[in-house]
Write a protein that holds these residues in place. Structure first.
Motif, PDB file in Angstrom:
ATOM      1  N   PHE A 179       0.835  -1.204   0.000  1.00  0.00           N
ATOM      2  CA  PHE A 179       0.000   0.000   0.000  1.00  0.00           C
ATOM      3  C   PHE A 179       0.870   1.255   0.000  1.00  0.00           C
ATOM      4  O   PHE A 179       0.529   2.266  -0.625  1.00  0.00           O
ATOM      5  CB  PHE A 179      -0.918   0.003   1.229  1.00  0.00           C
ATOM      6  N   HIS A 180       1.996   1.187   0.693  1.00  0.00           N
ATOM      7  CA  HIS A 180       2.914   2.316   0.732  1.00  0.00           C
ATOM      8  C   HIS A 180       3.472   2.621  -0.659  1.00  0.00           C
ATOM      9  O   HIS A 180       3.776   3.782  -0.967  1.00  0.00           O
ATOM     10  CB  HIS A 180       4.060   1.998   1.698  1.00  0.00           C
ATOM     11  N   GLN A 181       3.572   1.598  -1.485  1.00  0.00           N
ATOM     12  CA  GLN A 181       4.055   1.758  -2.862  1.00  0.00           C
ATOM     13  C   GLN A 181       2.950   2.166  -3.826  1.00  0.00           C
ATOM     14  O   GLN A 181       3.215   2.386  -5.005  1.00  0.00           O
ATOM     15  CB  GLN A 181       4.685   0.459  -3.350  1.00  0.00           C
ATOM     16  N   SER A 260      -3.967   6.289   3.696  1.00  0.00           N
ATOM     17  CA  SER A 260      -3.520   5.621   2.469  1.00  0.00           C
ATOM     18  C   SER A 260      -3.627   4.109   2.579  1.00  0.00           C
ATOM     19  O   SER A 260      -3.475   3.398   1.582  1.00  0.00           O
ATOM     20  CB  SER A 260      -2.065   6.004   2.155  1.00  0.00           C
ATOM     21  N   ILE A 261      -3.859   3.623   3.778  1.00  0.00           N
ATOM     22  CA  ILE A 261      -3.964   2.180   3.994  1.00  0.00           C
ATOM     23  C   ILE A 261      -5.439   1.805   4.115  1.00  0.00           C
ATOM     24  O   ILE A 261      -6.146   2.309   4.993  1.00  0.00           O
ATOM     25  CB  ILE A 261      -3.200   1.768   5.262  1.00  0.00           C
ATOM     26  N   PRO A 262      -5.933   0.917   3.251  1.00  0.00           N
ATOM     27  CA  PRO A 262      -7.337   0.491   3.331  1.00  0.00           C
ATOM     28  C   PRO A 262      -7.632  -0.227   4.642  1.00  0.00           C
ATOM     29  O   PRO A 262      -6.728  -0.719   5.321  1.00  0.00           O
ATOM     30  CB  PRO A 262      -7.484  -0.454   2.133  1.00  0.00           C
ATOM     31  N   VAL A 263      -8.898  -0.299   4.975  1.00  0.00           N
ATOM     32  CA  VAL A 263      -9.337  -1.001   6.183  1.00  0.00           C
ATOM     33  C   VAL A 263      -9.600  -2.458   5.838  1.00  0.00           C
ATOM     34  O   VAL A 263     -10.225  -2.774   4.828  1.00  0.00           O
ATOM     35  CB  VAL A 263     -10.622  -0.352   6.755  1.00  0.00           C
ATOM     36  N   LEU A 264      -9.088  -3.338   6.689  1.00  0.00           N
ATOM     37  CA  LEU A 264      -9.345  -4.767   6.515  1.00  0.00           C
ATOM     38  C   LEU A 264     -10.656  -5.107   7.224  1.00  0.00           C
ATOM     39  O   LEU A 264     -10.764  -5.015   8.452  1.00  0.00           O
ATOM     40  CB  LEU A 264      -8.194  -5.586   7.106  1.00  0.00           C
TER      41      LEU A 264
END
Length: 282
Positions: A179-181, A260-264
């Motif tokens: 996700f960071h990429q 920027s990180i989706p929720v699981l």
């Protein structure tokens, strides 16, 4: 009386045989201590797995050098006492020249191990025996942030390895780096990850952060990475989860506002034992 006792102890400590025995025991003790950490599987609570071979080499070196002091003990038994040893100390007590006596001691005993030095070198062994080895957990998060920003130095290798894995085989670190990429999960991607529960006070009641520590060199430089988890209907709420508890989460990702990180979104959640190796390595 106590002064005489201290003087006798100091004399005893300066005997070549005692010096050789203490130094040999210290080296063997350090070697045995490191060896027990290897055999118990707790060595990697402190250092990265890629440095295991250095520790094994250190153990072998400590054993070899420590056992070599047996020859010094034999030499000490066969060597007569040097003139000016205890005799000069007694004559010094009787009124001999202090300057000459101190010069002789500085020359003959410049490499002697004192009690303070003995205790200092023994300190790692003493602390290692008194403090049970434990991996970093929730308590360590008080001084650290859960972030992927500090992982730039390991991105090329780690992301490259994560891209060749199936989505269900990726770890928390693999997902966070991807996700960071800039990667975005496909609708068919299913995450199957293990970590410990971190309850953020600002989070929703049905949310927590699934967290693992990443170790590049040693525990001192460990960084925490985590995935925000949203609990689907029917799963335990935050109030039923214990902070620090290890769980396995299976689910799919959904877009997150302000991150920027989706929720699981957890479709399955179960408690699991702490892994034998709780850290992740880039």
């Amino acid at each position: 009386m106590s002064q005489n006792s201290g003087t006798m102890t100091g004399r005893l400590l300066r005997l070549p045989r005692v010096q050789a025995a203490l130094k040999g025991l210290l080296l063997l003790g350090l070697g045995i201590f490191l060896f027990t950490r290897i055999t118990s599987g707790t060595l990697n609570y402190y250092i990265s797995q890629r440095f295991d071979w250095l520790t094994i080499a250190a153990v072998l070196g400590l054993f070899v050098v420590g056992l070599s002091y047996r020859h010094l003990l034999q030499e000490a038994d066969d060597t007569p006492a040097a003139p000016g040893g205890l005799a000069s100390e007694r004559s010094g007590e009787a009124g001999s020249t202090v300057a000459g006596d101190s010069h002789q001691h500085g020359h003959n005993h410049s490499h002697t191990l004192g009690w303070s030095g003995f205790l200092l070198i023994s300190l790692p062994i003493i602390l290692g025996l008194l403090v049970p080895p434990r991996p970093l957990g929730v308590a360590a998060l008080q001084n650290r942030e859960i972030s992927a920003g500090g992982l730039d130095s390991v991105l090329p290798a780690a992301v490259g390895s994560s891209l060749v894995r199936e989505s269900s085989e990726r770890t928390i670190l693999d997902w966070v780096l991807a996700f960071h990429q800039g990667e975005r999960p496909a609708e068919t991607d299913t995450a199957d990850v293990v970590g410990f529960v971190y309850l953020d006070d600002a989070a929703d009641e049905a949310e927590f952060t699934l967290t693992r520590f990443v170790v590049g060199c040693c525990a001192a430089d460990a960084m925490a990475v985590g995935l925000p988890v949203s609990l689907a209907a029917g799963l335990p709420s935050e109030g039923e989860l214990e902070e620090g508890q290890w769980v396995r989460v299976v689910g799919q990702f959904a877009a997150s506002t302000g991150s920027s990180i989706p929720v699981l979104v957890a479709e399955k959640l179960e408690a699991v034992p702490e892994p034998n190796q709780p850290y992740l390595y880039p």
